[in-house]
Design an enzyme around this catalytic site. Structure first.
Site, mmCIF file in Angstrom:
data_model
loop_
_atom_site.group_PDB
_atom_site.id
_atom_site.type_symbol
_atom_site.label_atom_id
_atom_site.label_comp_id
_atom_site.label_asym_id
_atom_site.label_seq_id
_atom_site.Cartn_x
_atom_site.Cartn_y
_atom_site.Cartn_z
ATOM 1 N N ASN A 221 39.301 6.838 9.867
ATOM 2 C CA ASN A 221 38.804 8.218 9.886
ATOM 3 C C ASN A 221 39.984 9.027 10.424
ATOM 4 O O ASN A 221 40.149 9.218 11.610
ATOM 5 C CB ASN A 221 37.586 8.348 10.803
ATOM 6 C CG ASN A 221 36.418 7.548 10.259
ATOM 7 O OD1 ASN A 221 36.177 7.538 9.045
ATOM 8 N ND2 ASN A 221 35.717 6.847 11.119
ATOM 9 N N GLU A 302 31.249 8.076 4.272
ATOM 10 C CA GLU A 302 30.811 8.616 5.560
ATOM 11 C C GLU A 302 31.446 9.973 5.836
ATOM 12 O O GLU A 302 31.962 10.235 6.916
ATOM 13 C CB GLU A 302 31.152 7.630 6.686
ATOM 14 C CG GLU A 302 30.500 6.276 6.502
ATOM 15 C CD GLU A 302 30.701 5.328 7.674
ATOM 16 O OE1 GLU A 302 31.785 5.361 8.276
ATOM 17 O OE2 GLU A 302 29.769 4.564 7.970
ATOM 18 N N ASP A 376 28.048 -4.037 6.521
ATOM 19 C CA ASP A 376 28.979 -3.537 7.527
ATOM 20 C C ASP A 376 29.181 -4.510 8.683
ATOM 21 O O ASP A 376 28.633 -4.280 9.760
ATOM 22 C CB ASP A 376 28.458 -2.193 8.062
ATOM 23 C CG ASP A 376 29.526 -1.431 8.824
ATOM 24 O OD1 ASP A 376 30.659 -1.922 8.894
ATOM 25 O OD2 ASP A 376 29.211 -0.347 9.340
ATOM 26 N N GLU A 398 38.954 -7.324 4.450
ATOM 27 C CA GLU A 398 38.917 -6.620 5.737
ATOM 28 C C GLU A 398 37.886 -7.309 6.629
ATOM 29 O O GLU A 398 36.704 -7.330 6.327
ATOM 30 C CB GLU A 398 38.536 -5.148 5.543
ATOM 31 C CG GLU A 398 38.408 -4.384 6.853
ATOM 32 C CD GLU A 398 38.146 -2.880 6.661
ATOM 33 O OE1 GLU A 398 38.768 -2.255 5.771
ATOM 34 O OE2 GLU A 398 37.300 -2.336 7.387
ATOM 35 N N GLU A 404 32.087 -4.903 17.042
ATOM 36 C CA GLU A 404 31.167 -3.761 17.052
ATOM 37 C C GLU A 404 29.704 -4.201 17.026
ATOM 38 O O GLU A 404 28.883 -3.659 17.754
ATOM 39 C CB GLU A 404 31.483 -2.865 15.848
ATOM 40 C CG GLU A 404 30.528 -1.706 15.685
ATOM 41 C CD GLU A 404 30.851 -0.842 14.469
ATOM 42 O OE1 GLU A 404 31.871 -1.094 13.796
ATOM 43 O OE2 GLU A 404 30.069 0.094 14.199
#
Ligand code: BDP
Length: 715
Positions: A221, A302, A376, A398, A404
């Site tokens: 981001n 997103e 995710d 990836e 997370e």
């Protein structure tokens, strides 16, 4: 033993007494305590010679000197003769050309591989075509000592199977870190370029020890400021530090940069002015960093800008950037983690829907970076269907290293088995090399470029990763990026010996905890294929009841779909048919309740509460028992760890002990809140063996953690 050895020993013993903070990672080079083995090593490595000039050669000499001295407690002299017992030379050295090593073998080493061989004169010869290859070989050689392997009759050839082995840091320019749980970002942008924190070189060395050769220090981001001269100077300073370690610099590129920092009215990839802006920007970057690697791009996902904003597709966007980079040998890494705000389709399907039609349309220097699963980074996901669906495109992996969704930095979860589960999955493509790892290392389709990326878990904490065992995940990622075929067991074995020493009891205990830890987390968080049940925003802890978020697919209720009849997401033909995106043999296996692995049951099927499981239990009982099992496993980790008191230095012992206490509390929290919530649908009693919940459902629903670490910035 020489004096120097005694001095080193003294300091090491002091170090053991003083609490250890874990900063040295797996590069501790603790002394080989087994006398006979140490004597054997010393007799074989009396001296070493590394003829060669330049920064990487200096690093090799430094590493060998340090590692050997610390492990062998004796100064191993640097010799200037080619008779030295350990000779580290480039492949054009006469010793190599006069040896029986064939030209083919040498050329198969490429730019980064190495060969280590014991020759008839009892000399150990380490050779490679480049200084970097020698540096990697040096770490391999030292690792053999760290893991107490023999150095007799060596005959090792190692070549990386994946071309680009890269860390992605989700770090912002203000040093906050999206999904970072180990303090702040290590990149001190404000004081760069003049202040070069020593951590940058330490970071590069640690990565090089694993063969990681690329990094993206800023968030996907992205902030377009990174592409402005003020920041490019800072980027250059970092790249200069990294270069001798073989780490290439890449940057994230915000698709709207031509508008934001370029003064253009549009970022439309088909507008010649836009293409030209990127070309000039790329040329400018190469003036700062002549070996710049390229761009990593998150587009139209997103809320990030991208080619769809102008009615163009991903290939239009990626190719435009790729053309700007191609003359310099740079690459575009375009992420497939896309789902749209407006698209009502099962999020599981959106990447395939957008990318499969573009197969074959991407430029040669574009790689599509695909997360291991279609949702995710969940505690358990089946492999992403894209891996089996594009054969004319460079597909890349990836993985997430920062946990997370796997306990962040309060829980011990070794990710080795997680990565392997995905890499070892059969995609069902009609090819003898049909595993995900074959697609990633290029053996399935001989794709031109290969890449494995890991979302880093590194921060300013003294131990780098917040939880000491987070280091094992950085380690596991690096080792698998070099060779996706190594087993998780081997990785755990190496890491434990390098990190905690070779005491059998310590080693066995820690390995047993590690190898079970991921399964335990799945049990107490998301058993049997449940997914995306984490609390809103920070994703810390459970929130299966959340149903009030703006988009359906942001809500946990969208994923578990519990009702009076049962639970689970129907992704078969009668539901979203996401299964249809897998190749036939795989789709067939996942579709049928008889053949779908139970670990993915609720991922693909909506199943009644009294469905008969393989264990003989009905689904509701099985689910409850899995949650309880997860809690019990953590308790077991705690008692196993307790037996290591006095065997592991106090600093690291206490660190892990306290964190395991937190992990137990969190496991109970997950179990209690999830079961109380799902019970409102199942309307069944808990089976025998389930501990009474500590709190009420309302209590759990009302817990708030507004300042939990790693939250996505709201700007
Ligand atoms: C999700 C994270 C979010 C990232 C996103 C991504 O929650 O912070 O921006 O993935 O990968 O896992 O782009």
């Amino acid at each position: 033993m020489k004096k120097i050895g005694l001095a080193v020993l003294f300091f090491l013993m002091m170090g053991q007494l003083l609490a250890d903070d874990g900063h040295q990672l797996w590069l501790r080079y603790d002394p080989v305590e087994e006398e006979a083995l140490r004597a054997d090593y010393i007799s074989q490595i009396q001296n070493f010679n590394v003829p060669g000039e330049g920064a990487t050669f200096d690093l090799i000499r430094e590493e060998l000197g340090l590692g050997l001295e610390k492990m062998l407690l004796s100064e191993i002299a640097e010799s200037q003769t080619e008779e030295a017992s350990l000779l580290v030379v480039l492949s054009d050295h006469t010793r190599v050309s006069r040896s029986d090593i064939s030209k083919e073998t040498l050329s198969s080493l490429g730019e980064e591989g190495y060969l280590i061989r014991s020759n008839e004169q009892n000399q150990i010869l380490l050779t490679a075509n480049t200084p970097l290859g020698l540096y990697y070989g040096t770490f391999h050689f030292l690792r053999r000592l760290q893991t107490r392997q023999s150095i007799n009759d060596l005959d090792i050839v190692s070549v990386p199977k994946v071309e680009t082995r890269m860390l992605n840091h989700w770090d912002n320019l203000d040093r906050t870190s999206e999904r970072g749980y180990a303090g702040f970002a290590i990149w001190d942008w404000h004081r760069l370029p003049d202040y070069l924190d020593p951590i940058y070189a330490e970071y590069a060395r640690a990565n090089a020890s694993l063969g990681i050769n690329a990094t993206v220090p800023i968030n996907v981001n992205s902030n377009a400021l990174i592409l402005t001269p003020m920041y490019l100077e800072k980027v250059k300073a970092l790249a200069d530090v990294f270069r001798p370690y073989g780490i290439k610099m890449y940057l994230t590129a915000r698709f709207s940069a031509p508008v934001q920092i370029g003064g253009l009215k549009t970022a439309d990839p088909l507008d010649p002015a836009v293409a030209n802006w990127w070309k000039e920007k790329v040329d400018e970057i190469y003036e700062y960093v002549p070996d710049f690697g390229g761009f990593l791009v998150k587009a139209n996902s997103e809320g990030q800008p991208g080619p769809h904003d102008y009615g163009r597709n991903h290939a239009d966007g990626a190719n435009m950037m790729a053309k700007a980079l191609a003359p310099h040998g740079g690459k575009v890494i375009w992420r497939a983690f896309v789902y749209s705000e407006e698209n009502p389709e099962d999020r599981h399907k959106q990447a395939n829907d957008q990318f499969v039609p573009l197969d074959g349309q991407f430029e040669d220097n574009v790689l599509i970076q695909v997360k291991n699963g279609a949702i995710d980074f969940q505690p358990r996901e089946p492999f992403h269907p894209l891996f089996g669906a594009m054969n004319k495109t460079n597909l890349a992996m990836e993985f997430q290293i920062t946990q997370e969704y796997l306990g962040q930095a309060t829980q011990l979860v070794f990710m080795g088995p997680y990565y392997k589960e995905c890499l070892d999955s059969d995609t069902g493509i009609k090819n003898k090399n049909s595993l995900v790892s074959d697609v990633i290392d290029g053996s399935a389709y001989q794709q031109k470029h290969t890449l494995m990326a890991g979302v880093a878990n590194i921060g300013t904490d003294r131990n780098w990763t917040g939880h000491l065992f987070g280091q094992s995940n950085w380690y596991a990622f690096g080792r698998l990026a070099w060779d996706p075929d190594i087993s998780a067991q081997q990785i755990a074995d190496e890491w434990v010996k390098m990190t905690f020493g070779a005491d059998k009891k310590v080693e066995e205990t820690i390995k047993s905890i590690m190898m079970e830890s991921r399964e335990a987390a799945v049990n107490y968080m998301t058993p049997l294929g449940l997914h995306h049940l984490m609390a809103t925003g920070h994703h810390y802890g459970p929130g299966p009841w959340v149903s009030n978020l703006g988009r359906p697919e942001w809500n946990p209720v969208y994923y578990h779909r519990a009702d009076k009849e049962g639970i689970g997401f129907d992704r078969t033909e009668s539901g979203s048919n996401a299964i249809g995106q897998y190749n036939k043999s795989v789709a067939k296996r996942f579709s049928s309740l008889k053949t779908c692995p139970e670990k993915y049951l609720l991922w693909f099927h909506h199943v009644s509460w009294d469905y008969q499981m393989q264990s003989g239990n009905i689904l509701w009982d099985e689910l409850a028992l899995r949650y309880q099992q997860g809690v019990n496993q953590v308790r077991d980790f705690k008692s196993q760890w307790a037996t290591l008191e006095g065997k592991v230095d106090d600093g690291r012992f206490e660190h892990v002990r306290m964190l395991l206490n937190i992990q137990e509390k969190e496991a109970i929290w997950w179990k209690d809140s999830s079961l109380l919530y799902f019970q409102t649908f199942s309307e069944r009693a808990f089976p025998d063996g389930i501990e009474k919940p500590k709190g009420t459902l309302d209590y759990y629903k009302n817990l708030r953690f507004p300042l939990a670490p790693g939250i996505r910035p709201q700007w």
